[in-house]
Enzyme design. Sequence first.
Site, PDB file in Angstrom:
ATOM      1  CE  LYS A 108      57.960 -12.122  37.730  1.00  0.00           C
ATOM      2  NZ  LYS A 108      57.393 -11.503  36.495  1.00  0.00           N
TER       3      LYS A 108
HETATM    4  C1  LIG Z   1      56.118 -11.173  36.362  1.00  0.00           C
HETATM    5  C2  LIG Z   1      55.863 -10.281  35.235  1.00  0.00           C
HETATM    6  C3  LIG Z   1      54.767  -9.410  35.236  1.00  0.00           C
HETATM    7  C4  LIG Z   1      53.732  -9.397  36.348  1.00  0.00           C
HETATM    8  O1  LIG Z   1      54.259  -9.015  37.585  1.00  0.00           O
HETATM    9  P1  LIG Z   1      53.457  -9.373  38.919  1.00  0.00           P
HETATM   10  O2  LIG Z   1      54.348  -8.978  40.029  1.00  0.00           O
HETATM   11  O3  LIG Z   1      53.192 -10.845  38.861  1.00  0.00           O
HETATM   12  O4  LIG Z   1      52.212  -8.589  38.879  1.00  0.00           O
HETATM   13  C5  LIG Z   1      54.629  -8.566  34.155  1.00  0.00           C
HETATM   14  N1  LIG Z   1      55.494  -8.585  33.115  1.00  0.00           N
HETATM   15  C6  LIG Z   1      56.556  -9.406  33.091  1.00  0.00           C
HETATM   16  C7  LIG Z   1      57.455  -9.386  31.915  1.00  0.00           C
HETATM   17  C8  LIG Z   1      56.775 -10.268  34.145  1.00  0.00           C
HETATM   18  O5  LIG Z   1      57.831 -11.087  34.107  1.00  0.00           O
END
Ligand SMILES: *Cc1c(COP(=O)(O)O)cnc(C)c1O
Length: 489
Positions: A108
């Site tokens: 993120k």
């Molecule tokens: C947020 C997250 C996901 C999922 O991503 P989305 O955009 O919600 O599909 C997968 N792995 C990690 C480590 C995350 O932080």
Amino acid sequence: MKFYQSTRGGARATAWEAILEGIAPDGGLYTPEEFSPLNIEEMLELSAMDISARVLTALLDGFSAEEMTRIVREGYAGKFETDELMPLVKVGDAYVLELFRGPTSAFKDVALSLLPRLMTASRDKAGAREEIAVLTATSGDTGKAALEGFCDVPGTRIVVFYPEDGVSDVQKAQMQTQRGGNVRVCAVRGNFDDAQTGVKAIFADDREHRWAAQAKTRLSSANSINLGRLAPQVAYYFKSYMDLARRGEIAMGEEVNFVVPTGNFGDILAGDFARRMGLPVAKLICASNANNVLTAFIRTGLYDRRRAFHKTASPSMDILVSSNLERYLYLESGRDAALVARLMRELTEKGAYTAPEGVRKALSERFWAGCADDTDTFRTIARVWHELGYLLDTHTAVAWSVYERFRQQDDNGKKTVVLATASPYKFAASVLTALGKAPAPGFAALDELNALTGVPVPKNLAAIRDLPVLHTDAVEKRDMLSYVKEAIR
Ligand SMILES: *Cc1c(COP(=O)(O)O)cnc(C)c1O
């Protein structure tokens, strides 16, 4: 000028308005009216940052190339372990795209390093002066990445809610030790869906009663429903493709599969946007944990959240309402906002809906879906470590497990990129358990995993244990609204 339409039909906005608002007034999500195709041949020699600027300029109309290049440089430079941002590593017969080399060791960071700058630039374009107050519900990784992104950015404020028992020790410590004069961090007694529903209700309440404006503040969102969150994620699909082409692993124009560990359908939707912008994508492989509502949806067209909520070893994917799926429904139904509004109402009222035939057909052509429970996940971590010498985190292991099943059941012979979304050290206790060790509590698990594997601990995680806890607030679900009103006063 290109516009962005709400998936529920009632609103149309420029890119900067969409970024500032987060969610449309009718509750829908802003989606591009059209996608500009990119010339992939011209991207071959570009750096990761230049690819990002190129993709963002094409996706967010009204920002110039120079402006976007500056936003990208200021957002990323010096914050990631390498200027390459997200390295592509060959593991076995696949390619792992390491999206976790940023300031909080989770993917993120890629979007949230840019969002604050996209927001301040958007506010200036809109000629607005209010303070921007970002409200976020997090299943762990978003919260910390958003806090890092917004920390002490002038004219902004951020409030992060996380489910009290839904994040790892390390994630909790990352958030509780966050510095910054403009940050608030608060636990909610409930699960992630409760926290996310609570944040949505706060936005709705403000739309009705306008209390934020009275405090000269504009509420905005850092969740993946924000167009400015989604857009930076489109770029790394192009970046990894260029890596493959540059290394001679594929010919230019050859189709590639992407395996995406998914919760909110944000990361994988970015892959769908990349395809719509001309990237040769074969299958987008949707990997879920035991909360496999998306696996069933992609296979059958029935979205049904009336099922048990599982707390898993991949908590950032413990989600039953995948918000960004709404954008896909909109695009694939030929932008039928009335239909989307009806399906979303059914989801709220009945807990389920069925996609129309056309959407189901597109889903089965472009996507492949699988799920892995914790047992599969742990076995996968151990096997990939022992056989291939690569250490997966629990989320990426879900993806790898589904990748293996795809190879066995439906292999299309294309090269495949597996998106790695977190450092194994963010989930060290689970990774140790997978490797057959009883994890030490808290941060000692990091040392233990390091001693066992020799994989270096990311600097940002190693540093946290010495930082003071600054945030201990906790509220019931019903008190989230008053918490926010107090925070922005
Ligand atoms: C947020 C997250 C996901 C999922 O991503 P989305 O955009 O919600 O599909 C997968 N792995 C990690 C480590 C995350 O932080």
